[in-house]
Design a protein around this motif. Structure first.
Motif, short mmCIF file in Angstrom:
data_model
loop_
_atom_site.label_atom_id
_atom_site.label_comp_id
_atom_site.label_asym_id
_atom_site.label_seq_id
_atom_site.Cartn_x
_atom_site.Cartn_y
_atom_site.Cartn_z
N ALA A 1 0.81 -1.22 0.00
CA ALA A 1 0.00 0.00 0.00
C ALA A 1 0.84 1.27 0.00
O ALA A 1 0.33 2.36 -0.28
CB ALA A 1 -0.92 0.00 1.22
N GLU A 2 2.14 1.15 0.30
CA GLU A 2 2.98 2.34 0.35
C GLU A 2 3.37 2.80 -1.05
O GLU A 2 3.53 1.98 -1.96
CB GLU A 2 4.25 2.06 1.16
N PRO A 3 3.52 4.11 -1.24
CA PRO A 3 4.00 4.61 -2.55
C PRO A 3 5.35 4.01 -2.87
O PRO A 3 6.22 3.90 -2.00
CB PRO A 3 4.10 6.13 -2.34
N GLN A 4 5.54 3.60 -4.11
CA GLN A 4 6.79 2.97 -4.51
C GLN A 4 7.84 4.03 -4.79
O GLN A 4 7.70 4.84 -5.71
CB GLN A 4 6.57 2.08 -5.73
N GLU A 5 8.89 4.04 -3.97
CA GLU A 5 9.96 5.02 -4.11
C GLU A 5 11.19 4.36 -4.73
O GLU A 5 11.30 3.14 -4.78
CB GLU A 5 10.32 5.59 -2.74
N LEU B 1 15.48 0.96 2.25
CA LEU B 1 14.21 1.11 1.55
C LEU B 1 13.74 -0.26 1.10
O LEU B 1 14.48 -1.00 0.45
CB LEU B 1 14.36 2.04 0.33
N LEU B 2 12.51 -0.62 1.46
CA LEU B 2 11.90 -1.86 0.99
C LEU B 2 10.73 -1.52 0.08
O LEU B 2 9.91 -0.64 0.39
CB LEU B 2 11.40 -2.72 2.16
N VAL B 3 10.68 -2.20 -1.05
CA VAL B 3 9.63 -1.98 -2.05
C VAL B 3 8.96 -3.32 -2.35
O VAL B 3 9.65 -4.32 -2.62
CB VAL B 3 10.21 -1.39 -3.36
N ALA B 4 7.63 -3.36 -2.30
CA ALA B 4 6.88 -4.58 -2.58
C ALA B 4 5.87 -4.32 -3.70
O ALA B 4 5.31 -3.23 -3.80
CB ALA B 4 6.16 -5.07 -1.33
N TYR B 5 5.65 -5.32 -4.54
CA TYR B 5 4.66 -5.22 -5.60
C TYR B 5 4.24 -6.63 -6.01
O TYR B 5 4.96 -7.61 -5.79
CB TYR B 5 5.22 -4.47 -6.81
N ARG B 6 3.04 -6.72 -6.58
CA ARG B 6 2.60 -7.99 -7.15
C ARG B 6 3.26 -8.16 -8.51
O ARG B 6 3.47 -7.18 -9.23
CB ARG B 6 1.09 -8.05 -7.24
N PHE C 1 16.58 -2.40 -0.55
CA PHE C 1 17.73 -1.59 -0.96
C PHE C 1 18.43 -1.13 0.32
O PHE C 1 17.83 -0.46 1.16
CB PHE C 1 17.27 -0.38 -1.77
N LEU C 2 19.69 -1.49 0.46
CA LEU C 2 20.44 -1.23 1.69
C LEU C 2 21.65 -0.37 1.38
O LEU C 2 22.47 -0.71 0.53
CB LEU C 2 20.89 -2.56 2.31
N GLY C 3 21.75 0.78 2.05
CA GLY C 3 22.85 1.71 1.83
C GLY C 3 24.19 1.00 1.87
O GLY C 3 24.54 0.38 2.87
N SER D 1 11.98 -12.29 5.96
CA SER D 1 10.64 -12.01 6.47
C SER D 1 10.69 -11.15 7.73
O SER D 1 9.85 -10.27 7.94
CB SER D 1 9.91 -13.33 6.76
N LEU D 2 11.68 -11.39 8.59
CA LEU D 2 11.86 -10.54 9.76
C LEU D 2 12.19 -9.11 9.36
O LEU D 2 11.74 -8.15 9.99
CB LEU D 2 12.96 -11.11 10.65
N MET D 3 12.97 -8.94 8.28
CA MET D 3 13.26 -7.60 7.76
C MET D 3 11.98 -6.92 7.29
O MET D 3 11.76 -5.73 7.56
CB MET D 3 14.26 -7.69 6.60
N VAL D 4 11.13 -7.66 6.58
CA VAL D 4 9.88 -7.10 6.08
C VAL D 4 9.00 -6.62 7.23
O VAL D 4 8.45 -5.51 7.20
CB VAL D 4 9.13 -8.15 5.22
N VAL D 5 8.87 -7.46 8.26
CA VAL D 5 8.03 -7.09 9.41
C VAL D 5 8.62 -5.88 10.13
O VAL D 5 7.89 -4.94 10.50
CB VAL D 5 7.90 -8.30 10.36
#
Length: 300
Positions: free
Chosen positions: A15-19, A28-33, A77-79, A131-135
């Protein structure tokens, strides 16, 4: 991993805007179908971790079927610079993983390092870590970035056998860049002998190389980084002068006071007082602006 909690986290990311990541960005984590796959940038220096989740049962791995259009892809995405320094501080100098990082840091990285496969590493373990990172990212509780950094370090360490490294000795410029990175990261504890042992070079050679390329001795370079860090701590925190001196590598305060004054032309107490004065001036200016704004509103 609690599947319901993981599903909520994935829905939050969807649901978050994709940056797009920016240079110098942190995490920065980005998710999409998969049916909505966007263009993923590759020009910003960073580490990229990615995985795919089953849309209905995200805690289950997609090992027995191909991903479908409703399944969820997540990119992390990890600095690069910050994470590499954390990883180097943790990795044993004798490990293959450390050698991967040394070669990686010793080169100018204009692109990205993408780690999508882990060779013979247990995929379930990597999936649990991811998955722990996502949460952690979706819930953003206190110190969530530190949590993700630690989890990402574990994931990259597990995947390191799949990362190819370039053999051969580093050029003098690359070696100096690597040494300066280590000095800046750990000025309170770094030693010339320690760097020589870690990178498998003669300490006399490293000392001469630094002086030749930087015009300063190893001790001078370390002292400069200690003073810069001390000044930042004094102006950005309320820590005592003795505590700051200890944090940057000095057992007592007398030598610290002398070196600080030589570097900045003022004592640690004066540097802190200057911060207080600047803050007071800023607050006074803000009050003045607020009053002017209120006056204009009243006239309107």
């Amino acid at each position: 991993m609690d599947e319901a909690r993981l599903k909520r986290a994935l829905e939050t990311l969807l649901a978050e805007p994709q940056e797009h990541p920016e240079p110098g960005s942190g995490t920065l984590l980005v998710a999409y179908r998969l049916r909505d796959r966007p263009a993923i940038p590759t020009s910003v220096p960073c580490h990229i971790l990615r995985t795919t989740y089953d849309a209905e049962h995200p805690a289950h791995l997609l090992l027995d079927r191909r991903p479908g259009p409703d399944d969820i892809m997540v990119y992390a995405f990890l600095g690069k610079q910050r994470l590499d320094r954390v990883l180097m501080a943790l990795a044993p100098s004798s490990s293959n993983f450390f050698q991967v990082l040394v070669d990686n840091l010793g080169q100018e990285q204009q692109g990205t390092t993408e780690i999508a496969e882990a060779g013979e590493v247990d995929p379930a373990m990597l999936q649990d870590i991811f998955s722990l990172m996502v949460v952690a990212y979706a819930e953003r509780r206190e110190e969530w970035e530190l949590t993700i950094g630690g989890l990402a370090s574990a994931a990259i360490a597990l995947a390191s056998p799949a990362i190819r490294r370039h053999p051969g000795r580093r050029s003098p410029d690359d070696l100096v860049a690597l040494l300066l990175t280590e000095i800046a990261a750990h000025p309170e504890s770094v030693t010339l002998q320690g760097l020589a042992e870690r990178f498998s070079y003669n300490p006399t050679y490293l000392s001469g190389l630094l002086h030749e390329q930087c015009g300063r001795t190893f001790s001078q370079l370390v002292r400069e980084q200690r003073m810069l860090r001390a000044h930042q701590l004094l102006t950005d925190t309320g820590l005592s002068v003795a505590k700051v001196a200890a944090m940057v590598g000095y057992e007592g305060t007398s030598n610290f006071h002398r070196l600080f004054r030589e570097r900045f032309g003022e004592t640690p107490a004066q540097a802190r007082a200057g911060r207080s004065a600047r803050r007071a001036a800023m607050m006074e200016a803000q009050v003045h602006d607020d009053r002017l704004r209120e006056a204009r509103d009243d006239q309107g």
